[in-house]
Design a protein around this motif. Structure first.
Motif, PDB file in Angstrom:
ATOM      1  N   GLN A   1      61.270  34.984  38.763  1.00 15.51           N
ATOM      2  CA  GLN A   1      60.479  33.389  39.034  1.00 15.51           C
ATOM      3  C   GLN A   1      59.392  34.170  39.759  1.00 15.51           C
ATOM      4  N   LEU A   2      60.084  35.029  40.656  1.00 16.09           N
ATOM      5  CA  LEU A   2      58.345  35.646  42.077  1.00 16.09           C
ATOM      6  C   LEU A   2      57.176  36.750  40.673  1.00 16.09           C
ATOM      7  N   LEU A   3      57.939  36.982  39.825  1.00  9.30           N
ATOM      8  CA  LEU A   3      57.324  38.607  39.552  1.00  9.30           C
ATOM      9  C   LEU A   3      56.179  37.810  38.555  1.00  9.30           C
ATOM     10  N   PRO A   4      56.656  36.985  37.449  1.00 10.72           N
ATOM     11  CA  PRO A   4      55.928  35.942  36.022  1.00 10.72           C
ATOM     12  C   PRO A   4      55.046  35.481  36.547  1.00 10.72           C
ATOM     13  N   ASN A   5      55.127  34.469  38.054  1.00 14.11           N
ATOM     14  CA  ASN A   5      53.882  34.285  37.870  1.00 14.11           C
ATOM     15  C   ASN A   5      53.321  35.468  39.231  1.00 14.11           C
ATOM     16  N   LEU A   6      53.105  36.342  39.542  1.00 16.22           N
ATOM     17  CA  LEU A   6      52.267  37.301  40.306  1.00 16.22           C
ATOM     18  C   LEU A   6      51.549  38.120  38.726  1.00 16.22           C
ATOM     19  N   LEU A   7      52.228  37.688  37.873  1.00 15.38           N
ATOM     20  CA  LEU A   7      51.466  38.502  37.145  1.00 15.38           C
ATOM     21  C   LEU A   7      49.655  38.579  36.886  1.00 15.38           C
ATOM     22  N   PRO A   8      49.345  37.732  36.695  1.00 19.19           N
ATOM     23  CA  PRO A   8      48.219  37.395  36.920  1.00 19.19           C
ATOM     24  C   PRO A   8      47.256  38.192  38.248  1.00 19.19           C
ATOM     25  N   LEU A   9      47.946  38.068  38.726  1.00 17.14           N
ATOM     26  CA  LEU A   9      46.989  37.530  40.246  1.00 17.14           C
ATOM     27  C   LEU A   9      47.150  39.776  40.525  1.00 17.14           C
ATOM     28  N   VAL A  10      48.371  40.142  39.765  1.00 12.28           N
ATOM     29  CA  VAL A  10      48.302  42.218  39.764  1.00 12.28           C
ATOM     30  C   VAL A  10      47.530  42.390  39.167  1.00 12.28           C
ATOM     31  N   LEU A  11      47.893  42.037  37.443  1.00  9.37           N
ATOM     32  CA  LEU A  11      46.823  42.626  36.954  1.00  9.37           C
ATOM     33  C   LEU A  11      45.337  42.800  36.919  1.00  9.37           C
ATOM     34  N   ALA A  12      44.881  41.289  37.507  1.00  9.32           N
ATOM     35  CA  ALA A  12      43.801  41.350  37.775  1.00  9.32           C
ATOM     36  C   ALA A  12      43.158  42.626  39.129  1.00  9.32           C
ATOM     37  N   ASN A  13      43.819  42.275  39.967  1.00  8.36           N
ATOM     38  CA  ASN A  13      43.820  43.089  40.819  1.00  8.36           C
ATOM     39  C   ASN A  13      43.564  45.036  40.067  1.00  8.36           C
ATOM     40  N   ALA A  14      44.992  45.080  39.538  1.00  8.97           N
ATOM     41  CA  ALA A  14      44.817  47.013  39.113  1.00  8.97           C
ATOM     42  C   ALA A  14      43.700  47.346  37.841  1.00  8.97           C
ATOM     43  N   VAL A  15      43.480  45.493  37.428  1.00  5.63           N
ATOM     44  CA  VAL A  15      41.854  46.071  36.762  1.00  5.63           C
ATOM     45  C   VAL A  15      40.651  46.619  37.578  1.00  5.63           C
ATOM     46  N   ILE A  16      40.512  45.771  38.599  1.00  4.34           N
ATOM     47  CA  ILE A  16      39.560  46.409  39.428  1.00  4.34           C
ATOM     48  C   ILE A  16      39.718  47.615  39.473  1.00  4.34           C
ATOM     49  N   TYR A  17      40.830  48.039  39.873  1.00  3.47           N
ATOM     50  CA  TYR A  17      41.279  49.601  40.680  1.00  3.47           C
ATOM     51  C   TYR A  17      41.655  49.779  39.942  1.00  3.47           C
ATOM     52  N   VAL A  18      41.125  49.997  38.470  1.00  2.00           N
ATOM     53  CA  VAL A  18      40.740  51.037  37.607  1.00  2.00           C
ATOM     54  C   VAL A  18      39.803  51.551  37.940  1.00  2.00           C
ATOM     55  N   SER A  19      38.839  51.258  37.652  1.00  2.00           N
ATOM     56  CA  SER A  19      37.332  51.107  37.757  1.00  2.00           C
ATOM     57  C   SER A  19      37.331  52.244  39.300  1.00  2.00           C
ATOM     58  N   LEU A  20      37.700  51.666  40.981  1.00  2.00           N
ATOM     59  CA  LEU A  20      37.680  52.584  42.102  1.00  2.00           C
ATOM     60  C   LEU A  20      38.717  54.152  41.591  1.00  2.00           C
ATOM     61  N   ALA A  21      39.206  54.079  40.936  1.00  2.00           N
ATOM     62  CA  ALA A  21      40.226  55.073  40.338  1.00  2.00           C
ATOM     63  C   ALA A  21      39.701  56.590  40.040  1.00  2.00           C
ATOM     64  N   ILE A  22      38.905  55.816  38.576  1.00  3.27           N
ATOM     65  CA  ILE A  22      37.923  56.765  38.015  1.00  3.27           C
ATOM     66  C   ILE A  22      36.633  56.953  38.841  1.00  3.27           C
ATOM     67  N   LEU A  23      36.245  56.589  39.751  1.00  2.00           N
ATOM     68  CA  LEU A  23      35.666  56.891  40.185  1.00  2.00           C
ATOM     69  C   LEU A  23      35.959  58.394  41.172  1.00  2.00           C
ATOM     70  N   THR A  24      36.786  57.568  41.865  1.00  2.35           N
ATOM     71  CA  THR A  24      37.755  58.759  42.893  1.00  2.35           C
ATOM     72  C   THR A  24      37.844  60.040  41.612  1.00  2.35           C
ATOM     73  N   GLU A  25      38.269  60.181  40.746  1.00  4.35           N
ATOM     74  CA  GLU A  25      39.035  61.081  40.089  1.00  4.35           C
ATOM     75  C   GLU A  25      37.513  61.598  39.885  1.00  4.35           C
ATOM     76  N   SER A  26      36.307  60.978  39.190  1.00  3.83           N
ATOM     77  CA  SER A  26      35.073  61.570  39.186  1.00  3.83           C
ATOM     78  C   SER A  26      34.732  62.433  40.512  1.00  3.83           C
ATOM     79  N   THR A  27      35.123  62.137  41.382  1.00  8.85           N
ATOM     80  CA  THR A  27      34.125  62.413  43.178  1.00  8.85           C
ATOM     81  C   THR A  27      35.513  64.207  43.357  1.00  8.85           C
TER      82      THR A  27
END
Length: 325
Positions: free
Chosen positions: A231-257
């Motif tokens: 019940q909870l995780l399927p309804n959280l999936l879109p929100l979590v996915l959006a946050n995860a996608v944005i965090y990938v950009s920060l992770a790539i920038l941190t790895e490059s640094t």
């Protein structure tokens, strides 16, 4: 005089009520798939989402087929002075580095390290943040207070300085970690970046746990684990996915640094490592622009792709966000 039977305080539901609750629960699950399909369609119609997905698809294909696409062996050095920091030519499309190695081949293989660290670190961060956020909001009480304190502590930590310190301390144990120094970067970036996800997930779970569909599932006998999973995780999936996608950009920038600072994997090519090598070799002063501009441009494109896609998902989930941008 006979004793009256002990009265039960548990609510009693008729078969008709249970059947209706089951039908409503199934309809809710079908609705989730419809919403996911609608989200994908809306992203393709959004210029930001479409641009992000096209760039992401292009970078993913390059990273996956990098060994086959590389025109030359990126480790093949040359002793000829004319091939040291050479300008672009028919043989070397982006010129060569300080050792006479082909820059284009290094650039293609460098996409693997940057994308791998970015995606894997985002997965680690999302899993930890989602687990902490769900546990904090679902159980409440002392669990919520302790996890909120932990969340606040990680939230105020500056990611890049802490990642630099942790990567430097764990660098000596890289041989004991899967993927070596790359595994260390994934663990460091992922384990110190989950607090934001946890805060968002906790707020959403607090609003979901009292909804009717959760109560219907509880009526049908679902326990805590099943309620969270179905019940909870399927309804959280879109929100979590959006946050995860944005965090990938920060992770790539941190790895490059980190790679630019010399804390990357010396056995793998990466865009940040190429920038560090170009600076050390004096590519900026010698005019070897093809050595340092392409990796910087690739970092910018990767960050742009994930940022555009993540913000497009956010905008679809809450159109009011567009009013403030």
């Amino acid at each position: 005089m006979s004793e009256s039977p002990e009265l039960s305080h548990e609510p009693v539901y008729t078969d008709a009520q249970l059947t209706r609750a089951l039908h409503l629960l199934r309809a809710t699950r079908r609705g989730r798939w419809s919403r996911m399909a609608a989200t994908l369609t809306a992203l393709m119609r959004d210029p930001r989402g479409a641009t992000g997905m096209i760039l992401l698809l292009l970078l993913s294909v390059i990273a996956f087929f990098a060994p086959a696409l590389a025109p030359q062996d990126p480790n093949a050095t040359s002793s000829f002075s004319t091939e040291i920091l050479a300008t672009p030519s028919a043989e070397h499309w982006l010129g060569t580095d300080e050792n006479g190695r082909d820059v284009l081949s290094q650039l293609l293989l460098g996409s693997q390290a940057s994308m791998l660290v970015g995606l894997a670190a985002a997965v680690v961060s999302t899993v930890i943040g989602t687990a902490v956020g769900v546990a904090s909001a679902w159980f409440g009480g002392i669990t919520d207070r302790l996890l909120t304190i932990l969340d606040d502590w990680f939230l105020v930590l500056p990611l890049v300085p802490v990642a630099v310190l942790a990567a430097a301390l764990l660098g000596n144990r890289a041989s004991q970690v899967p993927l070596g120094q790359t595994g260390v970067l994934i663990a460091v970036i992922g384990m110190f970046g989950w607090a934001g996800t946890s805060r968002i997930v906790r707020a959403e779970v607090l609003s979901l746990k009292g909804r009717a569909f959760v109560e219907r599932a509880r009526v049908l006998g679902a326990g805590n684990l099943r309620l969270v999973r179905q019940q909870l995780l399927p309804n959280l999936l879109p929100l979590v996915l959006a946050n995860a996608v944005i965090y990938v950009s920060l992770a790539i920038l941190t790895e490059s640094t980190l790679s630019y600072l010399g804390l990357g994997d010396p056995n793998r090519f990466s865009w940040g490592g190429m920038l560090e090598s170009a600076q050390s070799a004096g590519a900026l002063t010698s005019g070897a622009w093809a050595y340092f501009i392409p990796p910087g441009l690739c970092i910018a494109l990767a960050v742009l792709a994930f940022s555009l896609l993540g913000h497009a998902i956010e905008h679809h989930l809450d159109p009011r966000l567009g009013e403030h941008r």
